[in-house]
Design a protein around this motif. Structure first.
Motif, PDB file in Angstrom:
ATOM      1  N   LYS A  37      66.999  47.617  16.588  1.00 55.63           N
ATOM      2  CA  LYS A  37      66.791  46.495  15.684  1.00 55.63           C
ATOM      3  C   LYS A  37      66.633  45.202  16.463  1.00 55.63           C
ATOM      4  N   SER A  68      60.668  42.798  20.181  1.00 56.96           N
ATOM      5  CA  SER A  68      61.826  42.140  19.578  1.00 56.96           C
ATOM      6  C   SER A  68      62.121  40.799  20.211  1.00 56.96           C
ATOM      7  N   LEU A  76      57.864  37.456  11.947  1.00 56.09           N
ATOM      8  CA  LEU A  76      58.846  37.571  10.871  1.00 56.09           C
ATOM      9  C   LEU A  76      59.601  36.278  10.553  1.00 56.09           C
ATOM     10  N   SER A 138      66.887  43.005  11.890  1.00 62.28           N
ATOM     11  CA  SER A 138      65.720  43.587  11.226  1.00 62.28           C
ATOM     12  C   SER A 138      65.952  45.034  10.862  1.00 62.28           C
TER      13      SER A 138
END
Length: 215
Positions: A37, A68, A76, A138
């Motif tokens: 994540k 990431s 995002l 996330s």
């Protein structure tokens, strides 16, 4: 010149499109689950409580091609009220480790990092989890893709895949390092990297030598 290579999440599409890499495996658990994540950390006593609080702060991204550490945040974060390079200045730390250690030391106010990296750092005692606080995470992303060259003899490519899928993690250095990982799981670039391609497309990434140099 390589027959086999592993590529982290963000650079995998470049490897596929520029070098002919063919992803076929990813590390996962017995239940078939895999992934990591994107997590955003700040200091435990920071006044940053939610993503919009990152405005005007010093935020470390890792490197331009990192999923990431850069690509996913750029795709995002605007939907959560904060746009990198507009609402805060992006500083590239060079790695997830350096981003996390920079947050702990107060060099950065916050940083988006990969969960699997900071979890291993904590297990090795490289930082005290009590010194930081996570403000967002996330849904899971795929981890490192293991690939073969596209132009290998089919028989050789198949033997390589069999070697990966029959590998036993238990009792090995890999098994010790990656807790919860017990085997290599079959994957395809088309399916497991769809979300990554979408993120990079939203960021205007082009899979060209020039695009690689820019990222």
């Amino acid at each position: 010149r390589l027959h086999i290579a592993g590529f982290s999440t963000g650079p995998t599409p470049f490897a596929v499109n520029l070098a002919g890499a063919v992803p076929f495996a990813i590390m996962g658990g017995d239940d078939g689950q895999f992934g990591y994540k994107l997590q955003v950390f700040t200091q435990a006593d920071s006044d940053i409580k939610q993503m919009s609080d990152l405005k005007g702060k010093r935020v470390a991204h890792t490197s331009p091609t990192s999923n990431s550490g850069n690509q996913a945040p750029r795709a995002l974060f605007p939907g959560m009220g904060v746009t990198p390079d507009t609402d805060y200045e992006v500083t590239y730390s060079g790695s997830h480790d350096q981003s996390m250690l920079g947050v702990v030391a107060g060099d950065y106010d916050a940083a988006p990092v990969a969960s699997e990296v900071v979890e291993r750092m904590a297990e090795r005692g490289l930082y005290d989890p009590a010194d930081v606080r996570m403000i967002w995470e996330s849904d899971p992303f795929p981890t490192t893709s293991f690939t073969v060259a596209h132009d290998l003899e089919p028989e050789l490519a198949e033997k390589i895949k069999q070697a990966f899928f029959s590998f036993k993690f238990e009792g090995t250095k890999l098994g010790d390092e990656f807790q919860g990982v017990s085997k290599f799981i079959p994957i395809t670039y088309k399916d497991q990297w769809a979300v990554i391609r979408e993120i990079q497309s939203n960021n205007g990434v082009e899979y060209t030598p020039q695009g690689l140099a820019a990222n």
